[in-house]
Design an enzyme around this catalytic site. Structure first.
Site, PDB file in Angstrom:
ATOM      1  N   ARG A   1     -43.531 -11.366  40.975  1.00 34.70           N
ATOM      2  CA  ARG A   1     -44.674 -11.319  41.852  1.00 34.70           C
ATOM      3  C   ARG A   1     -45.828 -11.291  40.840  1.00 34.70           C
ATOM      4  O   ARG A   1     -45.580 -10.618  39.714  1.00 34.70           O
ATOM      5  CB  ARG A   1     -44.455  -9.953  42.614  1.00 34.70           C
ATOM      6  CG  ARG A   1     -44.056  -9.905  43.770  1.00 34.70           C
ATOM      7  CD  ARG A   1     -43.979  -8.842  44.776  1.00 34.70           C
ATOM      8  NE  ARG A   1     -45.267  -7.851  44.763  1.00 34.70           N
ATOM      9  CZ  ARG A   1     -45.199  -7.002  45.518  1.00 34.70           C
ATOM     10  NH1 ARG A   1     -44.393  -6.518  46.319  1.00 34.70           N
ATOM     11  NH2 ARG A   1     -46.378  -6.342  45.531  1.00 34.70           N
TER      12      ARG A   1
ATOM     13  N   ARG B   1     -39.635  -4.091  38.774  1.00 31.77           N
ATOM     14  CA  ARG B   1     -39.436  -5.052  39.810  1.00 31.77           C
ATOM     15  C   ARG B   1     -39.920  -6.414  39.334  1.00 31.77           C
ATOM     16  O   ARG B   1     -39.432  -7.327  39.748  1.00 31.77           O
ATOM     17  CB  ARG B   1     -40.200  -4.419  41.192  1.00 31.77           C
ATOM     18  CG  ARG B   1     -40.122  -5.470  42.228  1.00 31.77           C
ATOM     19  CD  ARG B   1     -40.691  -4.821  43.468  1.00 31.77           C
ATOM     20  NE  ARG B   1     -42.217  -4.883  43.299  1.00 31.77           N
ATOM     21  CZ  ARG B   1     -43.010  -4.370  44.187  1.00 31.77           C
ATOM     22  NH1 ARG B   1     -42.536  -3.683  45.228  1.00 31.77           N
ATOM     23  NH2 ARG B   1     -44.444  -4.215  44.186  1.00 31.77           N
TER      24      ARG B   1
ATOM     25  N   LYS C   1     -42.354   2.450  49.818  1.00 39.86           N
ATOM     26  CA  LYS C   1     -42.832   2.243  50.957  1.00 39.86           C
ATOM     27  C   LYS C   1     -42.049   1.269  51.653  1.00 39.86           C
ATOM     28  O   LYS C   1     -41.338   1.420  52.744  1.00 39.86           O
ATOM     29  CB  LYS C   1     -44.236   1.607  51.202  1.00 39.86           C
ATOM     30  CG  LYS C   1     -45.221   2.672  50.754  1.00 39.86           C
ATOM     31  CD  LYS C   1     -46.732   2.373  50.964  1.00 39.86           C
ATOM     32  CE  LYS C   1     -47.103   1.001  50.255  1.00 39.86           C
ATOM     33  NZ  LYS C   1     -47.311   0.888  48.942  1.00 39.86           N
TER      34      LYS C   1
ATOM     35  N   ARG D   1     -54.822   0.564  54.317  1.00 38.49           N
ATOM     36  CA  ARG D   1     -55.328   0.963  52.943  1.00 38.49           C
ATOM     37  C   ARG D   1     -56.586   1.032  52.651  1.00 38.49           C
ATOM     38  O   ARG D   1     -56.834   1.337  51.531  1.00 38.49           O
ATOM     39  CB  ARG D   1     -54.807  -0.394  52.041  1.00 38.49           C
ATOM     40  CG  ARG D   1     -53.727  -0.335  51.672  1.00 38.49           C
ATOM     41  CD  ARG D   1     -53.416  -1.624  50.699  1.00 38.49           C
ATOM     42  NE  ARG D   1     -52.256  -1.684  49.741  1.00 38.49           N
ATOM     43  CZ  ARG D   1     -51.156  -2.023  49.929  1.00 38.49           C
ATOM     44  NH1 ARG D   1     -50.448  -2.417  51.003  1.00 38.49           N
ATOM     45  NH2 ARG D   1     -50.304  -2.061  48.826  1.00 38.49           N
TER      46      ARG D   1
ATOM     47  N   ARG E   1     -54.074  -1.940  40.079  1.00 32.84           N
ATOM     48  CA  ARG E   1     -53.711  -1.355  41.495  1.00 32.84           C
ATOM     49  C   ARG E   1     -53.767   0.040  41.790  1.00 32.84           C
ATOM     50  O   ARG E   1     -54.079   0.400  42.759  1.00 32.84           O
ATOM     51  CB  ARG E   1     -52.280  -1.899  41.746  1.00 32.84           C
ATOM     52  CG  ARG E   1     -52.503  -3.444  42.132  1.00 32.84           C
ATOM     53  CD  ARG E   1     -50.967  -4.175  41.911  1.00 32.84           C
ATOM     54  NE  ARG E   1     -50.120  -3.969  42.863  1.00 32.84           N
ATOM     55  CZ  ARG E   1     -48.654  -3.952  42.635  1.00 32.84           C
ATOM     56  NH1 ARG E   1     -48.125  -4.645  41.526  1.00 32.84           N
ATOM     57  NH2 ARG E   1     -47.542  -3.482  43.455  1.00 32.84           N
TER      58      ARG E   1
END
Ligand code: B4P
Length: 191
Positions: A134, A128, A14, A89, A145
């Site tokens: 993160r 990532r 996204k 969401r 998630r």
């Protein structure tokens, strides 16, 4: 206005594709994830609260993110449109966004849904995580998630399908190939 929702599971591309769409169509980027991470970085009250959800792989409460989206038109007057990335969401957020747009005589032009297999999503996010630092890009949180995505976010697909706005795009392949598929759809709709 051209108002695009870019939809997909965590890691579906996204953020990556939004950047390219913004560059091509001059739209304003609205990423609730980026907005929340900026608050976390600044250690604001909102940021501390958001971090307690994000680091556990949970969604930040609806009323908090909806409040962040209100006032968007006043802030970005004259923009040709928006890209909503990671928002809505939940169904509640989807309905709230329709209401916010409706008050301005606007609507969602299309919802581009990036379809990617779970295995690939997990692989991308782990990769990532190695560089982003993160708090939510570790295996345990990624799995949570995804669960949250299927339970709370995926039902929005039906919501937009019923409105005739959902366009499924394969999110597998090179970033440029995926972007080409998206641009073809956008060009067709704005023609
Ligand atoms: P987000 O910031 O929206 O993050 P995300 O969904 O995890 O990532 P995104 O999907 O944008 O990543 P991308 O594919 O670009 O949200 C973070 C958290 O904030 C949420 O979990 C939630 O807690 C909270 N939050 C945000 N919005 C909320 C809301 N509305 N309501 C409640 N809570 C909210 O990138 C993934 C990786 O894949 C990148 O490294 C990229 O380089 C790579 N990649 C992309 N495309 C690729 C391709 N084609 N091939 C290979 N790799 C690719």
């Amino acid at each position: 206005m051209l108002n695009i929702v870019i939809f997909g599971a965590p890691g579906s591309g996204k953020g990556t594709q939004s950047e390219k769409l913004i560059e091509k169509y001059g739209l304003k980027h609205v990423s609730t994830g980026d907005l929340l991470r900026s608050e976390i970085k600044k250690k604001t009250k909102l940021g501390l609260m958001a971090d307690s959800y994000i680091s556990k792989g949970q969604l930040v409460p609806d009323e908090v993110v909806i409040r962040m989206i209100e006032g968007l038109f006043e802030k970005h007057q004259g923009t040709p449109g928006f890209i909503f990335d990671g928002f809505p969401r939940t169904l509640t957020q989807g309905k709230a966004l329709d209401e916010i747009l409706d008050k301005k005589g606007e609507k969602i032009s299309m919802v581009l849904s990036l379809e990617v297999e779970d295995e690939e999503l997990i692989e991308r996010l782990l990769k990532r995580g190695e560089i982003s630092g993160r708090s939510d890009d570790n295996r345990e949180t990624i799995e949570l998630r995804l669960k949250v995505y299927y339970e709370q976010t995926a039902p929005l697909k039906e919501f937009y399908r019923e409105q005739g706005k959902l366009v499924r795009i394969t999110g597998h392949g090179s970033i440029d190939t995926i972007f080409e598929s998206m641009a073809t759809v956008v060009n067709r709709i704005i023609a």
